[in-house]
Write an enzyme that holds these catalytic residues in place. Sequence first.
Site, short mmCIF file in Angstrom:
data_model
loop_
_atom_site.label_atom_id
_atom_site.label_comp_id
_atom_site.label_asym_id
_atom_site.label_seq_id
_atom_site.Cartn_x
_atom_site.Cartn_y
_atom_site.Cartn_z
N CYS A 1 -5.60 -7.81 -38.92
CA CYS A 1 -5.00 -8.32 -40.17
C CYS A 1 -5.98 -9.08 -41.06
CB CYS A 1 -3.86 -9.28 -39.87
SG CYS A 1 -2.88 -8.82 -38.46
N HIS B 1 4.31 -5.06 -37.71
CA HIS B 1 3.70 -3.87 -38.32
C HIS B 1 3.38 -2.84 -37.24
CE1 HIS B 1 2.18 -6.84 -41.53
NE2 HIS B 1 2.89 -5.95 -42.20
N ARG C 1 4.56 -12.67 -50.84
CA ARG C 1 3.14 -12.29 -50.82
C ARG C 1 2.75 -11.40 -52.00
NH1 ARG C 1 0.79 -10.47 -45.20
NH2 ARG C 1 -1.07 -10.70 -46.49
N ASP D 1 -3.25 -6.32 -45.30
CA ASP D 1 -1.98 -5.82 -45.82
C ASP D 1 -2.04 -5.36 -47.28
OD1 ASP D 1 -0.58 -6.16 -43.43
OD2 ASP D 1 -0.47 -8.32 -43.79
C1 CIR Z 1 3.14 -12.10 -42.78
O1 CIR Z 1 4.24 -12.29 -42.26
O2 CIR Z 1 2.99 -11.34 -43.75
C2 CIR Z 1 1.94 -12.84 -42.25
N1 CIR Z 1 2.35 -14.13 -41.75
C3 CIR Z 1 1.30 -12.04 -41.12
C4 CIR Z 1 0.66 -10.78 -41.60
C5 CIR Z 1 -0.05 -10.07 -40.51
N2 CIR Z 1 -0.72 -8.91 -41.00
C6 CIR Z 1 -0.95 -7.82 -40.31
O3 CIR Z 1 -0.46 -7.68 -39.20
N3 CIR Z 1 -1.62 -6.83 -40.89
#
Ligand code: CIR
Length: 252
Positions: free
Chosen positions: A247, A160, A85, A66
């Site tokens: 991710c 996403h 984040r 991300d």
């Molecule tokens: C979030 O909600 O940001 C994290 N728990 C999960 C992120 C997952 N990332 C992705 O799909 N690229």
Amino acid sequence: MFTYAIVRKPGDDFARGITRSNLGTPSYELMIRQHEDYIKTLRSLGLELIVLNPLPDYPDAYFVEDTAVVTPDVAIITNLGIEDRKGEEDTIERALVAYRKTVRIHAPGTVDGGDVLMMGAHFFIGISERTNREGAKQLGCIFEEYGYTWATVCVEAGLHLKSSVNYIGKNTLLVTEKFAGHDEFKDYYTIIVDKTEEYAANTLLINNSLITPKGFPKTKKRLEATGLGIIELDVSEARKMDGGLTCMSLRF
Ligand code: CIR
């Protein structure tokens, strides 16, 4: 073809991360084992791994995808679309400067890398809860500077874009039913995952092999028809935290 992957070990606080799924409390021991298998698999596919340590107070920081969009020419450091984040991006920029020129997305623009799908020189940018139109516009301008094309896609389901749509090579997208038939995808072949296996849309293409989550037999069968190597990996604990195979790494 990818040469490198950046990953980050999950911290022992990873279960405090953001999640909307109702799959129970994840186990740290199992998470670490599954993450180690993930690293081993990426190495077995020829990637050189850059392994970062857990980031204190950022329980979701092992979802490194991300924090950046890495193209062959430039790495775009995102501005994460959720307050808790924000800050993860700086540590990834420090890791990426050795490999790429870096540029940044600025507020009020927000982008999560999970919304950005690279298809060679073309990019799909999902407009989602995390990636706004201003962020997509900034990212698109950077893509254009480097000769890439881009289009936006509305993310009406899932966290996403890549929760539901992924490139699996040979001009083919793996998509959930909700995204099948989307006008932006008309120039691509599509493989649609069964309604009962939507999570498996998050399959990762690495150098002619597909890594797909374990436990989705219908999808596995459909992927076998591509003739690519298929590797199944158990990512049950990342799934409990709304994440998965794409991710947990930045590939470039
Ligand atoms: C979030 O909600 O940001 C994290 N728990 C999960 C992120 C997952 N990332 C992705 O799909 N690229």
